[in-house]
Design a protein around this motif. Structure first.
Motif, mmCIF file in Angstrom:
data_model
loop_
_atom_site.group_PDB
_atom_site.id
_atom_site.type_symbol
_atom_site.label_atom_id
_atom_site.label_comp_id
_atom_site.label_asym_id
_atom_site.label_seq_id
_atom_site.Cartn_x
_atom_site.Cartn_y
_atom_site.Cartn_z
ATOM 1 N N MET A 1 0.804 -1.195 0.007
ATOM 2 C CA MET A 1 -0.053 0.255 0.151
ATOM 3 C C MET A 1 1.016 1.301 0.119
ATOM 4 O O MET A 1 1.906 1.107 0.690
ATOM 5 N N PRO A 3 1.742 5.172 0.986
ATOM 6 C CA PRO A 3 1.706 5.950 2.130
ATOM 7 C C PRO A 3 0.466 7.111 1.772
ATOM 8 O O PRO A 3 0.472 7.400 0.465
ATOM 9 N N PHE A 4 -0.249 7.397 2.891
ATOM 10 C CA PHE A 4 -1.329 8.325 2.706
ATOM 11 C C PHE A 4 -1.552 9.164 3.725
ATOM 12 O O PHE A 4 -1.135 8.484 5.163
ATOM 13 N N ASP A 5 -2.106 10.344 3.958
ATOM 14 C CA ASP A 5 -2.402 11.113 5.326
ATOM 15 C C ASP A 5 -4.005 10.541 5.532
ATOM 16 O O ASP A 5 -4.604 10.181 4.663
ATOM 17 N N TYR A 6 -4.207 10.666 6.581
ATOM 18 C CA TYR A 6 -5.514 10.424 7.390
ATOM 19 C C TYR A 6 -6.250 11.510 8.160
ATOM 20 O O TYR A 6 -5.597 11.894 8.944
ATOM 21 N N ARG A 8 -9.964 12.303 10.186
ATOM 22 C CA ARG A 8 -11.467 12.089 10.465
ATOM 23 C C ARG A 8 -12.110 13.362 10.374
ATOM 24 O O ARG A 8 -11.936 14.192 11.119
ATOM 25 N N ILE A 26 -13.372 7.484 2.859
ATOM 26 C CA ILE A 26 -13.353 6.133 3.212
ATOM 27 C C ILE A 26 -14.416 6.017 4.282
ATOM 28 O O ILE A 26 -14.514 6.823 5.130
ATOM 29 N N ALA A 27 -15.188 4.773 4.114
ATOM 30 C CA ALA A 27 -16.315 4.683 5.053
ATOM 31 C C ALA A 27 -16.162 3.310 5.600
ATOM 32 O O ALA A 27 -15.138 2.730 6.238
ATOM 33 N N GLY A 29 -14.872 0.704 3.815
ATOM 34 C CA GLY A 29 -13.353 0.583 3.381
ATOM 35 C C GLY A 29 -13.256 -0.776 2.847
ATOM 36 O O GLY A 29 -12.127 -1.075 2.191
ATOM 37 N N THR A 30 -14.171 -1.499 2.722
ATOM 38 C CA THR A 30 -14.139 -3.094 2.075
ATOM 39 C C THR A 30 -13.738 -3.067 0.738
ATOM 40 O O THR A 30 -12.832 -4.214 0.544
ATOM 41 N N LEU A 33 -9.760 -0.486 0.448
ATOM 42 C CA LEU A 33 -8.685 -1.014 1.091
ATOM 43 C C LEU A 33 -8.080 -2.051 0.410
ATOM 44 O O LEU A 33 -6.666 -2.221 0.063
ATOM 45 N N ASP A 34 -9.067 -2.977 -0.339
ATOM 46 C CA ASP A 34 -8.481 -4.204 -1.021
ATOM 47 C C ASP A 34 -7.895 -3.398 -2.226
ATOM 48 O O ASP A 34 -6.750 -3.968 -2.496
ATOM 49 N N LYS A 37 -4.310 -2.013 -1.574
ATOM 50 C CA LYS A 37 -3.432 -3.259 -1.043
ATOM 51 C C LYS A 37 -2.812 -3.469 -2.509
ATOM 52 O O LYS A 37 -1.667 -3.697 -2.610
ATOM 53 N N ASP A 48 -11.865 10.036 6.545
ATOM 54 C CA ASP A 48 -12.584 9.121 7.218
ATOM 55 C C ASP A 48 -14.000 9.733 7.611
ATOM 56 O O ASP A 48 -13.993 10.699 8.308
ATOM 57 N N THR A 50 -16.569 7.941 8.668
ATOM 58 C CA THR A 50 -17.559 7.281 9.631
ATOM 59 C C THR A 50 -17.884 7.761 10.820
ATOM 60 O O THR A 50 -18.958 7.093 11.491
#
Lengths: 328, 168
Positions: A1, A3-6, A8, A26-27, A29-30, A33-34, A37, A48, A50
Motif C-alpha cells: 500500500m 503511504p497516505f495522510d489520514y 477524521r 473512506i467509510a 473501506g471493504t 482498502l482491497d 493493497k 474518514d 465514519t
C-alpha cells in the motif's frame, strides 16, 4: 500500500471540503482498502467519514425512506420498515457479499464500489479504467463477468452492486453535498455514467461531492423479486440479476418496475420494457417480446455470450414468478 | 500516528503507520496472533473479529479508524481453561482439521448467532419479514464468509447448530 495522510472528518461539510482538495472518502473501506493493497487505487489522503451523522433511516413526508449513506448493508437489510415496504432491497443486499462485509460496507460505498473486472484488479495488465489509454485486456481476454449492454470499445466492465439494482427498480434518488456545502438530488440512474471514451469517470459526482442519503419513494404495490444467477450459491457476483416489482390486476399487468445487474456498466433499467408490459396479460410470448426489447442491442464478447440467453431466461423466470396466481 | 484500541477489555496505545490494518495491529504490534491472516482481501474470513459485537474482516479495515471501539478477538472469546460454548462445541464436533480458519470461524459463528437472535433474515430466508429458524441451510449461508480449506464444514455446522439449539 502507498503511504497516505489520514483525516477524521467531524461533519459532512468538512468531509466534502477536504475531498474537494483531492482527498478520497473512506467509510466501510471493504472495497477501497482491497484496491489500495493492490495499488489499483493510490489515494494520498483519506478522509474518514465514519463519524458523520449519516447512519439513520427515517420516514419521509412522501411515505418513503431517507437512508443515511453510512447505514451499513446489514442494518439496512435488517430494518423492519425496509423489510415490510421494500423487501426487494434486503433481498438484493443479502444476495451480495458476506455477513462480515455487510457489517462494514455502507449504503454510499456500495453505490460507489468499483468493478470486479479481473484486469482492473491487475496493475500489470492494460485497463482503460485504471490507466486511461492503456487498452482493454478484457476484450479478447477473459470476459465471463463482463457487459453485454452499455459497454464501449474502451471498457466492457460491469457494475457489481446488487443493492444498486434494487434501488434502481425502486426509483431511488441520491442526496449529495458538494465541497462548498451546497446540496442537490439525483435519480440513481443519473449518478452513473456509461464508459464511452472515458471509462475512468464512472459517476456524475463533482470533485469532493459526498453522497449523504439515499431516498426511497413510497412503496408501490406488487410482488418484489430479486433473482441473482451466479457461479456459486453464496458470496459471488451476479452473472445476471433481475430486480422486479410487478402487480397484476384483472388479469393484466398493472405495475412493472424492472432493473438488471451483471450485464452493464451501471444498474440497468429500460422503462420501455415496463411501459410495454403494462396493460397486457402475462404469457410466455410476452416475456419473449420483453426480452427482445432488453436485448436488441446486446453484444457478447466471447466468454460472456451466454449472458444474452441467460438474461432472457432469467427475465422470463422472474416475470413468471411475479405473475403466477396465488393458488399455484 | 497514535490510536487507542480497546481489545478484549484492555486499552492499548498504539504508535503506527496510517496504512496499518487492524489485523496487522493485532498480530504484529500487539502480539495477539490468534486472529489469522489468510487471503488479506476479505475473501476467506480467517481474520474475523468482533467490533462492538459485530463480526467484520480485520484485514479490510484500518487500525486508525477504530479509536474508541470495543474489539473482541478469539483471545477474548474464551481461554483454554474456560472455553466459550462455541469453542467447546467445535472441540466436541471436531469442527476443524488444520485449525487455521478456526478462530475466524468461532468469532464469526458467535456473532452470527447474535444476528439470528436479533431476527436478521438471510439470502435463503423465504420471507424477509420473518425471523427464520437456524436450519443447516441458514447456517451455511450465514457462514459463507468463512472458508475452510480442509473442508470441515459438516462438523462446523454441527457445532454451530448445537450452540444455537442450546441458547434459543
Amino acid at each position: 500500500m502507498r503511504p497516505f495522510d489520514y483525516t477524521r472528518a467531524q461533519d459532512s461539510a468538512e468531509a466534502a471540503r477536504i475531498a474537494g482538495q483531492g482527498a478520497t472518502f473512506i467509510a466501510g473501506g471493504t472495497n477501497l482498502l482491497d484496491l489500495m493493497k493492490l495499488e489499483v487505487m493510490t489515494p494520498d489522503h483519506l478522509v474518514d467519514i465514519t463519524h458523520l451523522d449519516l447512519n439513520e433511516i427515517t420516514q419521509t413526508e412522501a411515505g418513503g425512506l431517507r437512508i443515511g449513506a453510512l447505514v451499513t448493508n446489514s442494518d439496512l437489510a435488517a430494518d423492519m420498515a425496509v423489510r415490510r415496504g421494500w423487501p426487494l432491497l434486503p433481498k438484493a443486499l443479502l444476495s451480495g457479499a458476506t455477513g462480515q462485509l455487510r457489517n462494514k460496507a455502507t449504503t454510499g460505498g456500495n453505490l460507489l464500489q468499483r468493478t470486479r473486472c479481473y484486469y482492473f484488479y491487475d496493475p500489470d495488465m492494460p485497463c482503460n479504467k485504471r490507466e486511461p489509454g492503456s487498452g482493454c485486456a478484457a476484450m479478447g481476454g477473459m470476459n465471463r463477468l463482463h457487459a453485454i449492454l452499455g459497454a464501449s470499445d474502451a471498457c466492457i466492465a460491469t457494475h457489481p452492486s446488487d443493492m444498486a439494482v434494487a434501488l434502481r427498480a425502486l426509483g431511488a434518488h441520491v442526496d449529495l453535498m458538494a465541497e462548498d456545502g451546497s446540496t442537490r438530488t439525483l435519480p440513481l440512474g443519473d449518478l452513473y455514467r456509461l464508459p464511452g471514451d472515458t471509462p475512468e469517470v464512472e459517476t456524475n459526482l463533482k470533485p469532493g461531492e459526498l453522497i449523504t442519503h439515499v431516498v426511497l419513494p413510497a412503496p408501490v404495490h406488487g410482488r418484489q423479486i430479486y433473482r441473482k444467477v451466479r457461479d456459486r450459491a453464496s458470496y459471488a457476483f451476479a452473472l445476471v440479476s433481475v430486480a422486479a416489482v410487478i402487480d397484476v390486476e384483472s388479469g393484466v399487468i398493472s405495475q412493472a418496475k424492472l432493473a438488471f445487474g451483471g450485464i452493464a456498466p451501471m444498474p440497468w433499467r429500460m422503462t420501455e420494457i415496463e411501459d410495454f408490459l403494462i396493460g397486457k396479460a402475462p404469457s410466455e410470448d410476452l416475456w419473449e417480446e420483453a426480452a427482445d426489447l432488453l436485448l436488441s442491442d446486446a453484444r457478447g464478447q466471447g466468454s460472456n455470450d451466454f449472458k444474452i440467453p441467460l438474461a432472457r431466461r432469467t427475465l422470463a423466470a422472474v416475470l413468471n414468478e411475479a405473475t403466477r396466481g396465488d393458488d399455484q | 500516528m497514535q490510536t487507542k484500541l480497546t481489545i478484549n477489555g484492555n486499552e492499548h496505545d498504539l504508535e503506527h503507520d496510517t496504512r496499518t490494518t487492524l489485523l496487522d495491529a493485532l498480530r504484529n504490534h500487539l502480539g495477539l496472533s490468534g486472529t489469522k491472516k489468510g487471503c488479506d482481501h476479505g475473501q476467506c474470513g480467517a481474520c474475523t473479529i468482533l467490533i462492538n459485537g459485530r463480526r467484520i474482516n480485520a484485514c479490510l479495515t484500518l487500525a486508525c479508524m477504530h479509536d474508541g471501539d470495543e474489539i473482541t478477538t478469539i483471545e477474548g472469546i474464551g481461554t483454554p481453561d474456560n472455553l466459550s460454548p462455541m469453542q467447546a462445541a467445535f472441540v466436541q464436533h471436531d469442527g476443524f482439521q488444520c485449525g487455521y480458519c478456526t478462530p475466524g470461524q468461532i468469532c464469526s459463528a458467535t456473532a452470527m448467532l447474535e444476528e439470528a437472535r436479533m431476527g436478521w433474515p438471510s439470502h435463503v430466508t423465504d420471507d424477509v419479514t420473518s425471523a427464520p429458524d437456524l436450519t443447516d441451510t441458514e447456517i451455511s449461508e450465514r457462514m459463507s464468509g468463512n472458508l475452510c480449506r480442509c473442508s470441515a464444514y459438516p462438523n462446523i455446522v454441527d457445532a454451530i447448530r448445537q450452540v444455537s439449539e442450546k441458547t434459543t
